[in-house]
Structures are given as structure tokens and as C-alpha cells.
Design an enzyme around this catalytic site. Structure first.
Site, mmCIF file in Angstrom:
data_model
loop_
_atom_site.group_PDB
_atom_site.id
_atom_site.type_symbol
_atom_site.label_atom_id
_atom_site.label_comp_id
_atom_site.label_asym_id
_atom_site.label_seq_id
_atom_site.Cartn_x
_atom_site.Cartn_y
_atom_site.Cartn_z
ATOM 1 C CE1 TYR A 72 -61.243 57.881 -26.914
ATOM 2 C CE2 TYR A 72 -62.280 59.832 -27.853
ATOM 3 C CZ TYR A 72 -61.992 58.485 -27.918
ATOM 4 O OH TYR A 72 -62.439 57.747 -28.969
ATOM 5 C CG PHE A 124 -43.568 55.300 -50.155
ATOM 6 C CD1 PHE A 124 -42.201 55.096 -50.169
ATOM 7 C CD2 PHE A 124 -44.306 54.773 -49.104
ATOM 8 C CE1 PHE A 124 -41.586 54.372 -49.161
ATOM 9 C CE2 PHE A 124 -43.691 54.051 -48.089
ATOM 10 C CZ PHE A 124 -42.331 53.850 -48.122
ATOM 11 C CG ASP A 125 -43.541 50.582 -50.354
ATOM 12 O OD1 ASP A 125 -43.655 51.668 -49.745
ATOM 13 O OD2 ASP A 125 -42.970 49.600 -49.866
ATOM 14 C CG ASP A 215 -46.135 60.656 -49.712
ATOM 15 O OD1 ASP A 215 -45.859 60.867 -48.516
ATOM 16 O OD2 ASP A 215 -46.075 59.520 -50.234
ATOM 17 C CB ALA A 217 -42.208 60.862 -45.781
ATOM 18 C CE LYS A 258 -40.610 56.862 -43.734
ATOM 19 N NZ LYS A 258 -41.711 57.061 -44.607
ATOM 20 C CG HIS A 450 -41.526 44.730 -50.260
ATOM 21 N ND1 HIS A 450 -42.683 45.207 -50.830
ATOM 22 C CD2 HIS A 450 -41.129 45.670 -49.368
ATOM 23 C CE1 HIS A 450 -42.954 46.398 -50.319
ATOM 24 N NE2 HIS A 450 -42.028 46.695 -49.428
HETATM 25 C C1 LIG Z 1 -42.728 56.100 -45.205
HETATM 26 C C2 LIG Z 1 -43.488 56.726 -46.261
HETATM 27 C C3 LIG Z 1 -44.881 56.579 -46.350
HETATM 28 C C4 LIG Z 1 -45.672 55.703 -45.420
HETATM 29 O O1 LIG Z 1 -45.510 56.081 -44.112
HETATM 30 P P1 LIG Z 1 -45.521 55.044 -42.887
HETATM 31 O O2 LIG Z 1 -45.318 55.933 -41.717
HETATM 32 O O3 LIG Z 1 -44.411 54.079 -43.108
HETATM 33 O O4 LIG Z 1 -46.834 54.389 -42.875
HETATM 34 C C5 LIG Z 1 -45.524 57.232 -47.375
HETATM 35 N N1 LIG Z 1 -44.846 57.959 -48.273
HETATM 36 C C6 LIG Z 1 -43.521 58.121 -48.214
HETATM 37 C C7 LIG Z 1 -42.810 58.951 -49.231
HETATM 38 C C8 LIG Z 1 -42.790 57.499 -47.218
HETATM 39 O O5 LIG Z 1 -41.468 57.628 -47.188
#
Ligand SMILES: *Cc1c(COP(=O)(O)O)cnc(C)c1O
Length: 461
Positions: A72, A124-125, A215, A217, A258, A450
């Protein structure tokens, strides 16, 4: 003879590709209310819905999973991950989360309040969702050239520094808790952000005393573009470029699904100990104790290994090269795509592809459905459905951008699969004049609609 480029990996395990008939696919998509998220994966032949969590892990990642420490607190897997994050990104503090949006939730719970502004390039969304959910406002300061679909520019993901400075100048700074720049800029087509631009955003952030986050990813893909396109970086390694990018920031959010090539996971990287302490409280409430935060030990081990594999130049060349390969094939067929192709996906300009489908009937969704019916390809709509409604007026946000995104999973499909995809798109393109109507919405959620939307097709099948 020069030897051709080859993928720097070979295949140890395979899974089936599901073939189907057109009639089956018509039934399946109707049963799915024309929402591709509602399809079962066995109904899909080539799945390009997303490159998120869909990559193939390596033998080293799988073996690292067997060594996962499921304690843990203070597990060795946590320290493996902590060391990998420190080595690759330079951040001394990190919080594990179950995925990228969870990292956003924890960080924004710490920093963002009602009425705040969060400027950056295109959000990002889920980032936009987390900001708007807190009744704060994401401000998109992306360069204008990003919306010129076929103009070649090496860094179409960049922040327009004048737009950003305008936001900083004309608003009370206590209303701007952070600037967040997404690398690569997914919403603008997986387009990279240059090192010079990151450095300039850093300078502005310093001058105005605002925090600056990435951000991240697709940080490794972004670094590949810097290495191959930006002056002064061709001789640097991907990892040197990555650590320079992060050196300009206060922290990062990461969707490990990613560029870290795992199926689930995320984290926050931070420079500042105080912020780490504040965010830790939210991490514990939402994600779990700070040495696992929503991930099992085996997942942290696979992620630690994936960070190294995902920042390998040869791997990145084969991955981004495959995206470019699909893009050039489609271009040869005359299909209108966003150029240049970005790091993870080919984006089809659906408004040019289906000029007869009115904007109010969702041309990108119409094309995505056609690609499924034609050849079992699952793609995603990056257009008006994904743009959601305006939080105040509740009107559809028609931005003129109607893309179908063909996102390519890492290390999963061969170039033969890409040839198949290009041929399916071409077959729909050849009959585009017969596609004149789109869809109407029957049911939708108030936020991130969506994912669960239900649609009805004008004229039926
Ligand atoms: C995928 C993504 C996110 C969100 O990540 P999740 O792992 O899907 O929750 C945030 N920002 C960007 C640029 C992404 O491609």
C-alpha cells in the site's frame, strides 16, 4: 542500395482482426445510435478511435509487471516510477493518478476556482471539461495558422504570444492560476509546439508571475518534432530535449496512456514542494495514497519502463513515420487532410470531404459513420459534437472545424493495415456526392456529450 527503414521491434503475440460484412456493420452502427463509442470492439476491423491506452506493451514492460510491488505504501514500484520520472522529466515531486484527467482533477482542485481564466494553446476536451466544470474559462491562444488546414508550418501547435500576453495584461493576475500548454496540440491536429515557443511562454509566465504547466500526453512526440524541425536541436537526444522542455515549467500533467505506452495510468510532475503538499491532499481523496494514486504496483513498473521506450528516437521515428505514411497515401488519393500530419493521427477535413452535409447535421460524424460502414474503421469525430455547447448560451459551438481523426495506436498495426484504411477512405471519397444528409441529436449529456450521445440519421439507411 540504401536499406529501407524498418520498425525497431518484432512481434511476439498477436490478436485477431475482425472482418465483417457491410450489412452487419449497418445493423451494428444503427444499434449503437450512430455513436462509435457504443460499438463493441469485435465489431471493429481497424480501431483508430484513439491512441490512448491502446498501444502494445513490450516484453520488458510485461516482465516489469511481474515484479510489481503491491504494498500500500512505499512500494518499490513507486520508487521505480519516481526515479524514471525524475530521470526523464527532471521533476523531483510527482503524484501518481489513474489516468490523465485524474491528474487534471487533482491539479485543478488545487489551483482553479470559479471565475478563473486558464489560457494556453488548444485545451484537450477533458482539460476543458475540468476547467468549465469549476466554472472557470479555458482561453485558447493557439496561433492562427493552426486553422489553415493545408498551410505547411513546422509548429502549428504553438501559442500565439500576443494573444497570451493580452490575456495576462487585461485580467487580474489572481484570476489566472496557471497557463497550460498541450504538447502536442491534440485539438489542432496533433501539431507540435516549438522549444522557442515553450521558452517564450515561460518568459511571459515569469514576467507576470503566473504558473506554467505542460499537458504532456505526447511530450516525446513533441520532442521528436523539435529534434527534426527546429534549428539547433538535430544533434540533441530526445531525452535532452524533453528535459529542456520541462525545465521551463512548474509542472506537468500526464496521460501515460499515450507516450508512455501503457494501457492505463497518469501522473502529475511538480517542481515545488508546497504545491506538491497541497495537491497531495486531493490525490489522497480522489486517487489513493500518494505512493500509488490509482495505480497498482505492476502498472507503475510498466509505466516506468514505458517512459524510457517511449522516448527512444528510433521508436518515435517509426511511429510518427507511420502516421505520415497513411497521410501521404490519402493525399495521393486527393483526400483533404490536415497538413502536415501530426504525431499521432491523420485528420480528415470533413467539410471539404462532404461539402453537401450542412454544418448543423455534423459532417465529421457523418464521415466517421461512413468509414465504419464502408470498411469497419472506427475513428473519432473532432468537431461540433466534441466541442459541446456553450456553457452560458447552450448553443452548439460551430467553429468551422469538422475533423475525423484516425488515431494510430502505438506498435499495433502494420503499414498493410494503413493501406487498407486509405483504400476504405478513398472508396467513401469516390461516392461523396451521394452523401447529402447527416444526423440529428436525440439524447445528449450536459458535458463531454460525444462519449454518450445518441443520434438519428436523416433519411435512415
Ligand atoms: C488523453 C489526454 C488527456 C486525458 O488523459 P486520460 O488518460 O484520457 O484521462 C489530457 N490531455 C491530453 C492532451 C490528452 O491527449
Amino acid at each position: 542500395m540504401n536499406l529501407p527503414f524498418i520498425e525497431p521491434f518484432k512481434i511476439k503475440m498477436v490478436e485477431p482482426v475482425y472482418m465483417s460484412t457491410r450489412e452487419q456493420r449497418e445493423n451494428w452502427i444503427r444499434e449503437a445510435s450512430f455513436n462509435l463509442f457504443n460499438l463493441k470492439s469485435e465489431q471493429v476491423t481497424i480501431d483508430l478511435l484513439t491512441d490512448s491506452g491502446t498501444g502494445a506493451m513490450s516484453d520488458k514492460q510485461w516482465s516489469a509487471m511481474m515484479l510489481g510491488d503491491e504494498s500500500y505504501a512505499g512500494a518499490s514500484s513507486y520508487y521505480n516510477l519516481k526515479n524514471a520520472i525524475k530521470e526523464i522529466t527532471g521533476f523531483s515531486y510527482f503524484l501518481p493518478t489513474h489516468q490523465g484527467r485524474a491528474a487534471e482533477n487533482v491539479l485543478f482542485s488545487t489551483l482553479v476556482k470559479e471565475g478563473d481564466l486558464v489560457p494556453g494553446n488548444s485545451h484537450f476536451d477533458t482539460t476543458k471539461g475540468h476547467i468549465e466544470f469549476r466554472k472557470a474559462i479555458p482561453v485558447d491562444c493557439t496561433v492562427d495558422v493552426a486553422s489553415e488546414f493545408i498551410v505547411w508550418h513546422p509548429f502549428k501547435g504553438n501559442v500565439d504570444l500576443d494573444k497570451l500576453e493580452d490575456v495576462l495584461k487585461t485580467n487580474p493576475l489572481e484570476k489566472i492560476p496557471l497557463i497550460i500548454v498541450t504538447i502536442t496540440n491534440n485539438t489542432a491536429g496533433g501539431q507540435p509546439v516549438s522549444m522557442a515557443n515553450i521558452r517564450e511562454v515561460h518568459n511571459l509566465a515569469q514576467r507576470y508571475g503566473v504558473k506554467f504547466f505542460l499537458d504532456s500526453a505526447r511530450f516525446a512526440e513533441n520532442a521528436w518534432f523539435i529534434k527534426t524541425r527546429e534549428d539547433g536541436y538535430s544533434g540533441k537526444s530526445i531525452r535532452e530535449i524533453v528535459s529542456e522542455m520541462f525545465s521551463y515549467t512548474d509542472g506537468m500533467t500526464m496521460s501515460s496512456k499515450k507516450d508512455a505506452i501503457v494501457n492505463m495510468g497518469g501522473f502529475i510532475g511538480l517542481k515545488d514542494e508546497d504545491l506538491f503538499r497541497q495537491a497531495s491532499a486531493y490525490n489522497i481523496i480522489y486517487e489513493g495514497f500518494i505512493t500509488y494514486g490509482g495505480m497498482s504496483g505492476r502498472d507503475m513498473n510498466a509505466l516506468a519502463q514505458g517512459l524510457f521506450e517511449g522516448t527512444d528516437f528510433e521508436f518515435l521515428s517509426s511511429r510518427i513515420g507511420q502516421v505520415a505514411y497513411l497521410g501521404s497515401k490519402m493525399k495521393k488519393y486527393g483526400i483533404p487532410i490536415l497538413e502536415p500530419t501530426g504525431g499521432h493521427a491523420v485528420f480528415i477535413d470533413s467539410k471539404s470531404f462532404l461539402p453537401h452535409v450542412p454544418e448543423e447535421e455534423f459532417p465529421a460524424q457523418s464521415l466517421a459513420v461512413e468509414l465504419f460502414v464502408e470498411g469497419g474503421i472506427r475513428s473519432s469525430e473532432i468537431g461540433t459534437l466534441m466541442a459541446d455547447r456553450d456553457p452560458v448560451t447552450r448553443a452548439n459551438r460551430f467553429s468551422g472545424k469538422e475533423f475525423v481523426r484516425l488515431a494510430i495506436p502505438r506498435r499495433v498495426y502494420s503499414d498493410n493495415h494503413m493501406d487498407y484504411v486509405a483504400a476504405v477512405v478513398k472508396n467513401v471519397y469516390d461516392r461523396r456526392d451521394s452523401i447529402t444528409r447527416g444526423f440529428r441529436i436525440i439524447k445528449e449529456a450536459p458535458l463531454l456529450r460525444h462519449f454518450t450521445i445518441e443520434l438519428e440519421r436523416f433519411g435512415g439507411f
